[in-house]
Design a protein around this motif. Structure first.
Motif, PDB file in Angstrom:
ATOM      1  N   PHE A   3       0.783  -1.233   0.126  1.00 25.30           N
ATOM      2  CA  PHE A   3      -0.098   0.097   0.037  1.00 25.30           C
ATOM      3  C   PHE A   3       0.802   1.258  -0.060  1.00 25.30           C
ATOM      4  N   PHE A   4       2.107   1.070   0.801  1.00 22.17           N
ATOM      5  CA  PHE A   4       2.746   2.355   0.847  1.00 22.17           C
ATOM      6  C   PHE A   4       3.225   2.630  -0.633  1.00 22.17           C
ATOM      7  N   ALA A   5       3.889   1.449  -1.137  1.00 21.00           N
ATOM      8  CA  ALA A   5       4.681   1.847  -2.621  1.00 21.00           C
ATOM      9  C   ALA A   5       3.603   2.422  -3.506  1.00 21.00           C
ATOM     10  N   PHE A   6       2.150   1.664  -3.404  1.00 15.66           N
ATOM     11  CA  PHE A   6       1.273   2.254  -4.326  1.00 15.66           C
ATOM     12  C   PHE A   6       0.829   3.805  -4.222  1.00 15.66           C
ATOM     13  N   ALA A   7       0.757   3.974  -2.672  1.00 21.15           N
ATOM     14  CA  ALA A   7       0.450   5.552  -2.437  1.00 21.15           C
ATOM     15  C   ALA A   7       1.654   6.349  -2.978  1.00 21.15           C
ATOM     16  N   LEU A   8       2.761   5.924  -2.702  1.00 19.03           N
ATOM     17  CA  LEU A   8       3.939   6.781  -3.061  1.00 19.03           C
ATOM     18  C   LEU A   8       3.913   6.992  -4.651  1.00 19.03           C
ATOM     19  N   ALA A   9       3.681   5.977  -5.423  1.00 19.04           N
ATOM     20  CA  ALA A   9       3.576   5.924  -6.917  1.00 19.04           C
ATOM     21  C   ALA A   9       2.562   7.027  -7.247  1.00 19.04           C
ATOM     22  N   ILE A  10       1.347   6.941  -6.751  1.00 19.00           N
ATOM     23  CA  ILE A  10       0.198   7.806  -7.004  1.00 19.00           C
ATOM     24  C   ILE A  10       0.608   9.321  -6.723  1.00 19.00           C
ATOM     25  N   VAL A  11       1.067   9.561  -5.401  1.00 20.60           N
ATOM     26  CA  VAL A  11       1.650  10.957  -5.176  1.00 20.60           C
ATOM     27  C   VAL A  11       2.576  11.399  -6.118  1.00 20.60           C
ATOM     28  N   LEU A  12       3.524  10.558  -6.152  1.00 18.80           N
ATOM     29  CA  LEU A  12       4.552  11.286  -7.274  1.00 18.80           C
ATOM     30  C   LEU A  12       4.041  11.399  -8.564  1.00 18.80           C
ATOM     31  N   LEU A  13       3.082  10.541  -9.167  1.00 20.31           N
ATOM     32  CA  LEU A  13       2.335  10.913 -10.368  1.00 20.31           C
ATOM     33  C   LEU A  13       1.696  12.088 -10.247  1.00 20.31           C
ATOM     34  N   ALA A  14       0.995  12.192  -9.437  1.00 28.23           N
ATOM     35  CA  ALA A  14       0.445  13.675  -9.247  1.00 28.23           C
ATOM     36  C   ALA A  14       1.150  14.927  -9.033  1.00 28.23           C
ATOM     37  N   ALA A  30      10.343  15.681 -16.824  1.00 27.16           N
ATOM     38  CA  ALA A  30       8.915  15.066 -16.349  1.00 27.16           C
ATOM     39  C   ALA A  30       8.887  13.447 -16.880  1.00 27.16           C
ATOM     40  N   THR A  31       9.369  13.317 -18.156  1.00 26.55           N
ATOM     41  CA  THR A  31       9.566  12.198 -18.823  1.00 26.55           C
ATOM     42  C   THR A  31      10.130  11.176 -17.882  1.00 26.55           C
ATOM     43  N   LEU A  32      11.257  11.495 -17.269  1.00 22.33           N
ATOM     44  CA  LEU A  32      12.163  10.693 -16.342  1.00 22.33           C
ATOM     45  C   LEU A  32      11.266  10.358 -15.045  1.00 22.33           C
ATOM     46  N   TRP A  33      10.409  11.352 -14.535  1.00 16.20           N
ATOM     47  CA  TRP A  33       9.876  11.311 -13.115  1.00 16.20           C
ATOM     48  C   TRP A  33       8.735  10.442 -13.646  1.00 16.20           C
ATOM     49  N   LEU A  34       8.040  10.646 -14.838  1.00 17.75           N
ATOM     50  CA  LEU A  34       6.916   9.550 -14.928  1.00 17.75           C
ATOM     51  C   LEU A  34       7.327   8.185 -15.160  1.00 17.75           C
ATOM     52  N   ILE A  36       9.694   6.659 -13.664  1.00 19.34           N
ATOM     53  CA  ILE A  36       9.881   6.245 -12.288  1.00 19.34           C
ATOM     54  C   ILE A  36       8.639   5.991 -11.710  1.00 19.34           C
ATOM     55  N   SER A  37       7.752   6.761 -11.806  1.00 15.44           N
ATOM     56  CA  SER A  37       6.444   6.693 -11.061  1.00 15.44           C
ATOM     57  C   SER A  37       5.781   5.363 -11.698  1.00 15.44           C
ATOM     58  N   VAL A  38       5.846   5.354 -12.908  1.00 14.19           N
ATOM     59  CA  VAL A  38       4.884   4.171 -13.245  1.00 14.19           C
ATOM     60  C   VAL A  38       5.869   3.009 -13.035  1.00 14.19           C
ATOM     61  N   LEU A  39       7.160   2.755 -12.960  1.00 10.17           N
ATOM     62  CA  LEU A  39       7.745   1.841 -12.713  1.00 10.17           C
ATOM     63  C   LEU A  39       7.539   1.262 -11.187  1.00 10.17           C
ATOM     64  N   VAL A  40       7.366   2.266 -10.263  1.00  5.80           N
ATOM     65  CA  VAL A  40       7.081   2.093  -8.896  1.00  5.80           C
ATOM     66  C   VAL A  40       5.478   1.378  -8.792  1.00  5.80           C
ATOM     67  N   LEU A  41       4.894   2.079  -9.377  1.00  2.00           N
ATOM     68  CA  LEU A  41       3.500   1.713  -9.512  1.00  2.00           C
ATOM     69  C   LEU A  41       3.394   0.152  -9.908  1.00  2.00           C
ATOM     70  N   ILE A  42       4.205  -0.024 -10.969  1.00  2.00           N
ATOM     71  CA  ILE A  42       4.074  -1.714 -11.481  1.00  2.00           C
ATOM     72  C   ILE A  42       4.670  -2.552 -10.366  1.00  2.00           C
ATOM     73  N   LEU A  43       5.628  -2.101  -9.791  1.00  2.38           N
ATOM     74  CA  LEU A  43       6.259  -2.912  -8.633  1.00  2.38           C
ATOM     75  C   LEU A  43       5.445  -2.852  -7.488  1.00  2.38           C
ATOM     76  N   ALA A  44       4.299  -1.964  -7.014  1.00  4.15           N
ATOM     77  CA  ALA A  44       3.481  -1.931  -6.103  1.00  4.15           C
ATOM     78  C   ALA A  44       2.429  -2.826  -6.394  1.00  4.15           C
ATOM     79  N   ILE A  45       1.888  -2.832  -7.727  1.00  2.00           N
ATOM     80  CA  ILE A  45       0.870  -3.924  -8.102  1.00  2.00           C
ATOM     81  C   ILE A  45       1.202  -5.144  -8.101  1.00  2.00           C
ATOM     82  N   PHE A  46       2.465  -5.361  -8.733  1.00  2.00           N
ATOM     83  CA  PHE A  46       3.073  -6.680  -8.828  1.00  2.00           C
ATOM     84  C   PHE A  46       4.179  -6.901  -7.924  1.00  2.00           C
TER      85      PHE A  46
END
Length: 134
Positions: A3-14, A30-34, A36-46
């Motif tokens: 949940f923490f990784a998922f929340a972190l990815a969502i906050v970073l994306l926002a 922004a491309t770089l950070w997007l 990174i955010s998507v990779l963190v989100l993928i790792l949080a989901i899977f």
């Protein structure tokens, strides 16, 4: 932890999207950070992906791989920003030199113009160097 990784990815994306929309972050960063955010989100989901990657790379603990990747990423970002800063400093110095040269030319042209005009009425004359300027 997931949940923490998922929340972190969502906050970073926002945050990145908000900064991008406000034009406070350029697209190339922004491309770089997007990414990174998507990779963190993928790792949080899977979370199993990190375990699989750890096994493939021969790392014993998944957190070691995660921290190693984070360190490499931060080193890359730091190096890139240092390179960008060096380029910006060079450009700033070049522009400052060009502005100084242009100012010198303007001063010489103004002096030449004053000499060509010759003496004028005291009412039309520009104030001298000792005059009080606002």
């Amino acid at each position: 932890m997931v949940f923490f990784a998922f929340a972190l990815a969502i906050v970073l994306l926002a945050i990145v999207i908000t900064l991008l929309l406000r034009r406070q972050l350029s697209e190339k960063y922004a491309t770089l950070w997007l990414i990174i955010s998507v990779l963190v989100l993928i790792l949080a989901i899977f979370p199993g992906l990190l375990d699989g990657l750890t096994a493939v790379l021969g790392v014993q603990v998944p957190s070691n791989l995660l921290f190693s990747l984070a360190i490499v990423l931060l080193l890359g970002v730091g190096l890139h920003l240092s390179w960008e800063l060096s380029r910006a400093e060079d450009e700033l110095r070049r522009v400052a030199e060009e502005a100084a040269i242009a100012r010198s030319r303007i001063d010489r042209l103004e002096d030449r113009l004053r000499r060509l005009d010759g003496p004028t009425d005291s009412a039309d004359a520009e104030p001298g160097p000792d005059a009080d300027h606002d």
